[in-house]
Write a protein that holds these residues in place. Structure first.
Motif, PDB file in Angstrom:
ATOM      1  N   ASP A  18       0.783  -1.236   0.000  1.00 56.76           N
ATOM      2  CA  ASP A  18       0.000   0.000   0.000  1.00 56.76           C
ATOM      3  C   ASP A  18       0.817   1.290   0.000  1.00 56.76           C
ATOM      4  N   PHE A  19       2.120   1.231   0.230  1.00 54.46           N
ATOM      5  CA  PHE A  19       2.886   2.471   0.290  1.00 54.46           C
ATOM      6  C   PHE A  19       3.048   3.096  -1.081  1.00 54.46           C
ATOM      7  N   ASP A  22      -0.420   5.058  -1.606  1.00 53.69           N
ATOM      8  CA  ASP A  22      -1.091   5.588  -0.410  1.00 53.69           C
ATOM      9  C   ASP A  22      -2.387   4.836  -0.106  1.00 53.69           C
ATOM     10  N   GLU A  24      -4.995   2.153   1.915  1.00 49.20           N
ATOM     11  CA  GLU A  24      -5.602   2.275   3.235  1.00 49.20           C
ATOM     12  C   GLU A  24      -4.683   1.813   4.374  1.00 49.20           C
ATOM     13  N   TRP A  26      -1.498   1.963   4.552  1.00 48.65           N
ATOM     14  CA  TRP A  26      -0.398   2.915   4.732  1.00 48.65           C
ATOM     15  C   TRP A  26      -0.906   4.298   5.129  1.00 48.65           C
ATOM     16  N   ALA A  27      -1.949   4.781   4.490  1.00 49.33           N
ATOM     17  CA  ALA A  27      -2.409   6.148   4.712  1.00 49.33           C
ATOM     18  C   ALA A  27      -3.610   6.241   5.662  1.00 49.33           C
ATOM     19  N   SER A  29      -6.211   5.081   9.055  1.00 49.11           N
ATOM     20  CA  SER A  29      -6.074   4.938  10.500  1.00 49.11           C
ATOM     21  C   SER A  29      -7.295   4.188  11.013  1.00 49.11           C
ATOM     22  N   ASP A  88      -3.056   4.087  14.813  1.00 49.01           N
ATOM     23  CA  ASP A  88      -2.307   4.878  13.842  1.00 49.01           C
ATOM     24  C   ASP A  88      -1.156   4.103  13.185  1.00 49.01           C
ATOM     25  N   ARG A  90       1.014   2.324  10.591  1.00 51.37           N
ATOM     26  CA  ARG A  90       1.113   2.445   9.135  1.00 51.37           C
ATOM     27  C   ARG A  90       1.858   1.229   8.594  1.00 51.37           C
TER      28      ARG A  90
END
Length: 113
Positions: A18-19, A22, A24, A26-27, A29, A88, A90
């Motif tokens: 996911d990085f 972006d 879900e 990775w980006a 919460s 939070d 990531r």
């Protein structure tokens, strides 16, 4: 289970990355999960035992590492491999492996070593 009818199947897969876009994991919460359907190479006679494990995880260093991985909905023909995180944390990418052990449906159809 008779010892002469025990079968083993195994595999590995990348659950997500996911990085790069972006995604879900990775980006986002809060509570998040990814589920991937896995099919066994041959059906078992009954529901097998399934063991899953992380083979690679890439997690952001700016928060605590909160993860879980499990097998859900195990049947004779497959299962869902589920990875989850919360708060939070990531998670950039995750790969996992799995091992299924159970009674074979038809011993003549399996490759025995």
């Amino acid at each position: 289970m008779s010892s002469h009818t025990i079968g083993v199947d195994q595999g590995a897969l990348e659950l997500f990355s996911d990085f790069q876009d972006d995604g879900e994991m990775w980006a986002g919460s809060g509570a998040r999960k990814v589920s991937r359907a896995v099919e066994f190479s041959e059906a078992f006679a009954a529901q097998p035992i399934v063991q899953v494990s992380l083979t690679m995880w890439d997690i952001g260093s700016d928060s605590n590492a909160r993860v879980e991985i499990r097998a859900e909905n195990v049947t004779q023909t497959g299962f869902d491999l589920v990875f989850g995180t919360w708060s939070d944390t990531r998670v950039a990418r995750v790969s996992a492996s799995w091992l299924a052990i159970g009674e074979v449906a038809d011993p003549e159809q399996w490759d025995l070593y």
